[in-house]
Design a protein around this motif. Structure first.
Motif, PDB file in Angstrom:
ATOM      1  N   GLU A  98     -42.625 -25.150   4.177  1.00  0.00           N
ATOM      2  CA  GLU A  98     -42.026 -24.195   5.100  1.00  0.00           C
ATOM      3  C   GLU A  98     -40.522 -24.408   5.046  1.00  0.00           C
ATOM      4  OE1 GLU A  98     -43.416 -23.156   9.194  1.00  0.00           O
ATOM      5  OE2 GLU A  98     -44.984 -24.591   8.717  1.00  0.00           O
ATOM      6  N   PRO A 129     -38.306 -13.233  23.168  1.00  0.00           N
ATOM      7  CA  PRO A 129     -37.401 -13.032  22.026  1.00  0.00           C
ATOM      8  C   PRO A 129     -36.201 -12.168  22.378  1.00  0.00           C
ATOM      9  CG  PRO A 129     -39.286 -11.590  21.853  1.00  0.00           C
ATOM     10  CD  PRO A 129     -39.525 -12.441  23.054  1.00  0.00           C
ATOM     11  N   SER A 130     -35.211 -12.202  21.494  1.00  0.00           N
ATOM     12  CA  SER A 130     -34.044 -11.334  21.686  1.00  0.00           C
ATOM     13  C   SER A 130     -34.492  -9.889  21.472  1.00  0.00           C
ATOM     14  CB  SER A 130     -32.958 -11.704  20.682  1.00  0.00           C
ATOM     15  OG  SER A 130     -33.372 -11.359  19.375  1.00  0.00           O
ATOM     16  N   TYR A 178     -41.796 -18.045  25.101  1.00  0.00           N
ATOM     17  CA  TYR A 178     -40.423 -17.731  24.713  1.00  0.00           C
ATOM     18  C   TYR A 178     -40.251 -16.218  24.662  1.00  0.00           C
ATOM     19  CZ  TYR A 178     -36.375 -17.047  21.696  1.00  0.00           C
ATOM     20  OH  TYR A 178     -35.187 -16.618  21.187  1.00  0.00           O
ATOM     21  N   ILE A 198     -39.498 -22.435  26.969  1.00  0.00           N
ATOM     22  CA  ILE A 198     -38.736 -22.055  28.177  1.00  0.00           C
ATOM     23  C   ILE A 198     -39.178 -20.669  28.650  1.00  0.00           C
ATOM     24  CG2 ILE A 198     -36.676 -23.466  27.886  1.00  0.00           C
ATOM     25  CD1 ILE A 198     -35.417 -20.953  26.577  1.00  0.00           C
ATOM     26  N   ALA A 226     -44.765 -19.309  19.913  1.00  0.00           N
ATOM     27  CA  ALA A 226     -44.188 -19.387  21.263  1.00  0.00           C
ATOM     28  C   ALA A 226     -44.118 -17.997  21.908  1.00  0.00           C
ATOM     29  CB  ALA A 226     -42.802 -20.017  21.204  1.00  0.00           C
ATOM     30  N   LEU A 236     -35.087  -9.155  17.751  1.00  0.00           N
ATOM     31  CA  LEU A 236     -36.343  -9.673  17.206  1.00  0.00           C
ATOM     32  C   LEU A 236     -37.531  -8.872  17.734  1.00  0.00           C
ATOM     33  CD1 LEU A 236     -37.933 -11.746  15.551  1.00  0.00           C
ATOM     34  CD2 LEU A 236     -37.740 -13.344  17.448  1.00  0.00           C
ATOM     35  N   SER A 268     -44.965 -29.915  15.746  1.00  0.00           N
ATOM     36  CA  SER A 268     -44.497 -28.894  14.808  1.00  0.00           C
ATOM     37  C   SER A 268     -43.385 -29.495  13.946  1.00  0.00           C
ATOM     38  CB  SER A 268     -43.982 -27.678  15.564  1.00  0.00           C
ATOM     39  OG  SER A 268     -42.798 -27.998  16.236  1.00  0.00           O
ATOM     40  N   ASP A 290     -33.783 -20.425  13.382  1.00  0.00           N
ATOM     41  CA  ASP A 290     -33.819 -19.074  13.940  1.00  0.00           C
ATOM     42  C   ASP A 290     -33.244 -19.055  15.357  1.00  0.00           C
ATOM     43  OD1 ASP A 290     -35.799 -20.031  15.564  1.00  0.00           O
ATOM     44  OD2 ASP A 290     -37.443 -19.133  14.452  1.00  0.00           O
ATOM     45  N   GLU A 291     -33.366 -17.899  16.028  1.00  0.00           N
ATOM     46  CA  GLU A 291     -32.725 -17.722  17.344  1.00  0.00           C
ATOM     47  C   GLU A 291     -33.232 -18.715  18.386  1.00  0.00           C
ATOM     48  OE1 GLU A 291     -33.868 -13.541  18.180  1.00  0.00           O
ATOM     49  OE2 GLU A 291     -35.238 -14.422  19.652  1.00  0.00           O
ATOM     50  N   ARG A 292     -34.517 -19.070  18.315  1.00  0.00           N
ATOM     51  CA  ARG A 292     -35.082 -20.037  19.276  1.00  0.00           C
ATOM     52  C   ARG A 292     -34.481 -21.423  19.036  1.00  0.00           C
ATOM     53  NH1 ARG A 292     -40.150 -22.587  18.685  1.00  0.00           N
ATOM     54  NH2 ARG A 292     -40.953 -23.475  20.607  1.00  0.00           N
ATOM     55  N   GLN A 302     -40.347 -28.601  13.686  1.00  0.00           N
ATOM     56  CA  GLN A 302     -39.110 -28.754  14.464  1.00  0.00           C
ATOM     57  C   GLN A 302     -39.147 -30.004  15.337  1.00  0.00           C
ATOM     58  OE1 GLN A 302     -40.617 -25.833  14.001  1.00  0.00           O
ATOM     59  NE2 GLN A 302     -39.129 -24.190  13.788  1.00  0.00           N
ATOM     60  N   LYS A 356     -47.899 -16.656  10.085  1.00  0.00           N
ATOM     61  CA  LYS A 356     -46.935 -16.985   9.031  1.00  0.00           C
ATOM     62  C   LYS A 356     -46.399 -15.709   8.368  1.00  0.00           C
ATOM     63  CE  LYS A 356     -46.370 -20.197   5.205  1.00  0.00           C
ATOM     64  NZ  LYS A 356     -47.016 -21.052   4.230  1.00  0.00           N
ATOM     65  N   MET A 410     -35.671 -23.434   8.530  1.00  0.00           N
ATOM     66  CA  MET A 410     -34.807 -22.367   9.033  1.00  0.00           C
ATOM     67  C   MET A 410     -34.357 -22.666  10.461  1.00  0.00           C
ATOM     68  SD  MET A 410     -37.396 -19.275   9.853  1.00  0.00           S
ATOM     69  CE  MET A 410     -37.492 -18.701   8.191  1.00  0.00           C
ATOM     70  N   GLY A 457     -38.322 -12.879   9.749  1.00  0.00           N
ATOM     71  CA  GLY A 457     -37.267 -13.854   9.440  1.00  0.00           C
ATOM     72  C   GLY A 457     -37.102 -14.965  10.458  1.00  0.00           C
ATOM     73  N   VAL A 458     -38.209 -15.317  11.114  1.00  0.00           N
ATOM     74  CA  VAL A 458     -38.169 -16.461  12.034  1.00  0.00           C
ATOM     75  C   VAL A 458     -39.232 -17.472  11.614  1.00  0.00           C
ATOM     76  CG1 VAL A 458     -37.253 -15.191  14.032  1.00  0.00           C
ATOM     77  CG2 VAL A 458     -39.723 -15.321  13.694  1.00  0.00           C
ATOM     78  N   SER A 459     -39.260 -18.617  12.295  1.00  0.00           N
ATOM     79  CA  SER A 459     -40.263 -19.624  11.941  1.00  0.00           C
ATOM     80  C   SER A 459     -41.611 -19.265  12.585  1.00  0.00           C
ATOM     81  CB  SER A 459     -39.809 -21.003  12.400  1.00  0.00           C
ATOM     82  OG  SER A 459     -39.769 -21.050  13.799  1.00  0.00           O
ATOM     83  N   ARG A 460     -42.669 -19.838  12.042  1.00  0.00           N
ATOM     84  CA  ARG A 460     -44.014 -19.580  12.583  1.00  0.00           C
ATOM     85  C   ARG A 460     -44.121 -20.077  14.022  1.00  0.00           C
ATOM     86  NH1 ARG A 460     -49.039 -21.564  12.979  1.00  0.00           N
ATOM     87  NH2 ARG A 460     -48.393 -23.661  12.435  1.00  0.00           N
ATOM     88  N   GLN A 461     -43.416 -21.186  14.293  1.00  0.00           N
ATOM     89  CA  GLN A 461     -43.451 -21.766  15.643  1.00  0.00           C
ATOM     90  C   GLN A 461     -42.877 -20.793  16.683  1.00  0.00           C
ATOM     91  OE1 GLN A 461     -42.677 -23.714  12.970  1.00  0.00           O
ATOM     92  NE2 GLN A 461     -44.598 -24.833  13.102  1.00  0.00           N
ATOM     93  N   THR A 462     -41.880 -20.020  16.249  1.00  0.00           N
ATOM     94  CA  THR A 462     -41.277 -19.041  17.169  1.00  0.00           C
ATOM     95  C   THR A 462     -42.282 -17.934  17.476  1.00  0.00           C
ATOM     96  OG1 THR A 462     -39.068 -19.551  16.369  1.00  0.00           O
ATOM     97  CG2 THR A 462     -39.330 -17.421  17.434  1.00  0.00           C
ATOM     98  N   MET A 516     -48.184 -27.969  19.307  1.00  0.00           N
ATOM     99  CA  MET A 516     -49.081 -27.146  18.513  1.00  0.00           C
ATOM    100  C   MET A 516     -50.496 -27.727  18.619  1.00  0.00           C
ATOM    101  SD  MET A 516     -48.038 -25.601  14.851  1.00  0.00           S
ATOM    102  CE  MET A 516     -48.217 -27.066  13.869  1.00  0.00           C
TER     103      MET A 516
END
Lengths: 162, 77
Positions: free
Chosen positions: A91, B51-52, B49, A162, B43, B55, A15, A96-98, A17, B28, A94, B35-40, A1
Motif C-alpha cells: 500500500e 470527509p471534506s 470521520y 474524530i 473511517a 472528497l 492499520s 491524505d486529508e485525514r 498509519q 481498496k 500516502m 485518491g485516499v487511503s483505505r483506512q480513510t 482495524m
C-alpha cells in the motif's frame, strides 16, 4: 482495524498509519534516550560547566536534530519495505486529508506542550533553581515530551477517529 | 440578548450499500479511485470521520449519484 478470523474470533489489528506512528514513537524514545544518556555522561564528567558547556549543548543539539532527520528517513524507508514484505500487500504511503488533519492536531498539541515547557524553563531560570546549562537541557527535554505526547495523540486519533 | 441554538446532527452515509450495488466494489478500489487511503474510507463508512466537501463529491462521482444519495445529515433531538 477489526479482522474476523476463520474461527469467528474478532481481532483488532493496527492499520499501516498506526504502525507508522508507533515506529515514530519508538524512534523518538530511542533517540532521546541515547541523547539523554550521553548528556548525563557529559554532566557527570563536568564537561558542561562554563562557556564550553554551552557550546557542547549547542553542538549536541544540532547532532540530535540532524541525526534525528537522517534516522527518521532511514526508519521510514525500512518500515515501508518490512511492512510490505510482512503483510504481502503493498500500500503506498500516502498522506491524505485525514492524515493531514491528524498531523495538524498533533502539531497543535506539540506546540502547546513545548510552549508550556519553555515557560516552565524560563520560570526555572528566573527563579535561579537550575544552572543555565541545565535549563537548556530542560528545554530539550520538553521538546522530547512534546513529541511523545504528539505521537500518542496521533495514535489515539487513528484508533478512535474524530 | 438573542439566544442562538446550534443544530446538532450527525452525518450518515450509504457507502457500504453503494459499494455493494456497484459490483461489490472493495474499500481498496474506492480508495484508489478517490485518491485516499483505505483506512480513510473505513473511517468514513463507520461515520468516524467526516470527509471534506471535495472528497465527498469525489465519492459521489465514483458511484455516479448526487451527494445527497451518498451522505445525509440527520438532526438529533
Amino acid at each position: 482495524m477489526t479482522k474476523i478470523k476463520r474461527d469467528g474470533r474478532k481481532i483488532t489489528t493496527m492499520s499501516q498509519q498506526e504502525r507508522r506512528v508507533g515506529v515514530s514513537l519508538i524512534t523518538t524514545l530511542i533517540m532521546f534516550g541515547v541523547f539523554g544518556f550521553y548528556m548525563l555522561g557529559f554532566y557527570q564528567d563536568g564537561a558542561m560547566d562554563g562557556s564550553d558547556g554551552y557550546r557542547l549543548i549547542g553542538k549536541s543539539f544540532f547532532i540530535l536534530v540532524g541525526g534525528g532527520i537522517v534516522v527518521s528517513i532511514v526508519v521510514h524507508i525500512l518500515f515501508t519495505i518490512i511492512h510490505s514484505i510482512v503483510t504481502k500487500d503493498y500500500e503506498p504511503m500516502m498522506n491524505d486529508e485525514r492524515d493531514k488533519l491528524f498531523d495538524l492536531k498533533s502539531m497543535q498539541i506539540i506546540l502547546l506542550v513545548f510552549s508550556f515547557g519553555f515557560m516552565v524553563s524560563m520560570g526555572v531560570l528566573a527563579l535561579d533553581v537550575l544552572a543555565p546549562g541545565l535549563v537548556f537541557l530542560l528545554i530539550i527535554f520538553f521538546m522530547f515530551i512534546a513529541n511523545v505526547i504528539g505521537d500518542v495523540v496521533k495514535l489515539f486519533l487513528y484508533r478512535g477517529g474524530i | 440578548m438573542v439566544k442562538r441554538e446550534m443544530i446538532k446532527g450527525q452525518i450518515t452515509n450509504n457507502i457500504r450499500r453503494l459499494r455493494f450495488d456497484h459490483d461489490e466494489m472493495t474499500q481498496k478500489q474506492l480508495a484508489e479511485k478517490t485518491g485516499v487511503s483505505r483506512q480513510t474510507i473505513v473511517a468514513i463508512e463507520k461515520a468516524k470521520y467526516s470527509p471534506s466537501l471535495e472528497l465527498a463529491f469525489q465519492i459521489a462521482h465514483v458511484f455516479g449519484c448526487s451527494l445527497g444519495d451518498v451522505f445525509s445529515y440527520e438532526i438529533g433531538d
